[in-house]
Design an enzyme around this catalytic site. Structure first.
Site, PDB file in Angstrom:
ATOM      1  N   ASP A  89       0.875  -1.161   0.000  1.00  6.89           N
ATOM      2  CA  ASP A  89       0.000   0.000   0.000  1.00  6.89           C
ATOM      3  C   ASP A  89       0.912   1.210   0.000  1.00  6.89           C
ATOM      4  OD1 ASP A  89      -2.727   1.010   0.007  1.00  6.89           O
ATOM      5  OD2 ASP A  89      -2.158   1.962   1.888  1.00  6.89           O
ATOM      6  N   LYS A 109      13.561   5.264 -11.616  1.00  8.24           N
ATOM      7  CA  LYS A 109      12.513   5.194 -10.582  1.00  8.24           C
ATOM      8  C   LYS A 109      12.629   3.894  -9.782  1.00  8.24           C
ATOM      9  CE  LYS A 109       7.618   5.265  -9.592  1.00  8.24           C
ATOM     10  NZ  LYS A 109       6.240   5.114 -10.035  1.00  8.24           N
TER      11      LYS A 109
HETATM   12  P1  IMP Z   1      -2.754   2.036  -3.478  1.00  3.28           P
HETATM   13  O1  IMP Z   1      -3.110   1.254  -4.681  1.00  3.28           O
HETATM   14  O2  IMP Z   1      -3.772   2.066  -2.417  1.00  3.28           O
HETATM   15  O3  IMP Z   1      -1.370   1.722  -2.968  1.00  3.28           O
HETATM   16  O4  IMP Z   1      -2.794   3.538  -3.989  1.00  3.28           O
HETATM   17  C1  IMP Z   1      -1.693   4.210  -4.174  1.00  3.28           C
HETATM   18  C2  IMP Z   1      -2.002   5.551  -4.836  1.00  3.28           C
HETATM   19  O5  IMP Z   1      -0.948   6.402  -4.434  1.00  3.28           O
HETATM   20  C3  IMP Z   1      -1.965   5.444  -6.348  1.00  3.28           C
HETATM   21  O6  IMP Z   1      -3.231   5.357  -6.922  1.00  3.28           O
HETATM   22  C4  IMP Z   1      -1.274   6.739  -6.724  1.00  3.28           C
HETATM   23  O7  IMP Z   1      -2.214   7.781  -6.765  1.00  3.28           O
HETATM   24  C5  IMP Z   1      -0.347   6.991  -5.545  1.00  3.28           C
HETATM   25  N1  IMP Z   1       0.968   6.345  -5.769  1.00  3.28           N
HETATM   26  C6  IMP Z   1       1.512   5.303  -5.097  1.00  3.28           C
HETATM   27  N2  IMP Z   1       2.718   4.982  -5.589  1.00  3.28           N
HETATM   28  C7  IMP Z   1       2.944   5.840  -6.594  1.00  3.28           C
HETATM   29  C8  IMP Z   1       4.023   5.999  -7.519  1.00  3.28           C
HETATM   30  O8  IMP Z   1       5.021   5.279  -7.534  1.00  3.28           O
HETATM   31  N3  IMP Z   1       3.886   7.006  -8.397  1.00  3.28           N
HETATM   32  C9  IMP Z   1       2.814   7.829  -8.438  1.00  3.28           C
HETATM   33  N4  IMP Z   1       1.770   7.699  -7.636  1.00  3.28           N
HETATM   34  C10 IMP Z   1       1.827   6.719  -6.714  1.00  3.28           C
END
Ligand code: IMP
Length: 199
Positions: free
Chosen positions: A70, A174
């Protein structure tokens, strides 16, 4: 052995596969295993809590060792928002251009642009044991999007030590310095011996 990645996000699967490499571990995504729950509600108030919840849920449903992440963006001047709400910052359903526009609106006139990406990774074993590690990447938010690679807030985020955004730097750089890369490196060091022992 098979290790389930508790995500259907193709960008994350790609990034995790590029980083988490070990000959004896076959990574499978949630899309490759029939009958798993479509979504796990991310309602914890920490990245670690959400990662553990996702890993626990899909581990119980699949019977496989399961890895979940997450992640999100914390902006200092916004009291660390969007944080765990990063994916749905501008509301449901997830809308990246709207999230990015909201972030820029909320930062209008603010000169302190310090921010960091954070990522928690959790591992659950079918016998109920669980572990978690974290990684972060400090940087700043610029005034307008730049670059075309990556996803989410990448076009707005310049990591410390660079002049280009994650979306301009591309996946090779990255994947060396990102929050997810750092968390996965910690995960790899801590867990590969454990996973190999349990093959
Ligand atoms: P998750 O799927 O709940 O982990 O949501 C993470 C959200 O955080 C994503 O939808 C992005 O908006 C943002 N996010 C997380 N990691 C990245 C990254 O590496 N680059 C850009 N946005 C990110």
């Amino acid at each position: 052995m098979k290790l389930l990645l508790a995500t259907r996000n193709a960008n994350k699967v790609r990034e995790i596969k590029e980083i988490f490499t070990s000959a004896s571990i076959e990574l499978v995504s949630a899309d490759d295993v029939p009958g798993l729950p479509k979504d796990v509600e991310e309602d914890a108030d920490t990245f670690e809590g959400n990662a553990l919840k996702k890993a626990r849920t899909l581990c119980a449903a699949s019977g496989l060792w399961t890895l979940a992440d997450d992640s999100g963006l914390e902006v200092k001047a916004l009291g660390n928002e969007p944080g765990v709400h990063s994916a749905r910052y501008a509301g449901e359903p997830t809308n990246t251009p709207a999230n990015n526009a909201k972030l820029l609106r909320n930062l209008q006139g603010i000169t302190d642009r310090a921010a960091r990406f954070r990522c928690a990774i959790a591992l659950c074993a079918p016998d109920g044991r669980e572990w978690a590690v974290e990684g972060s990447c400090p940087g700043r938010i610029i005034d307008a999007p730049r670059g075309t690679t990556g996803f989410g807030y990448d076009p707005l985020f310049v990591p410390d030590g660079y002049d280009q955004t994650f979306a301009e730097l591309g996946s090779e750089i990255k994947n060396r310095i990102s929050h997810r890369a750092r968390a996965l490196q910690a995960a790899q060091q801590a867990w590969i011996p454990l996973l190999q022992e349990n093959c």
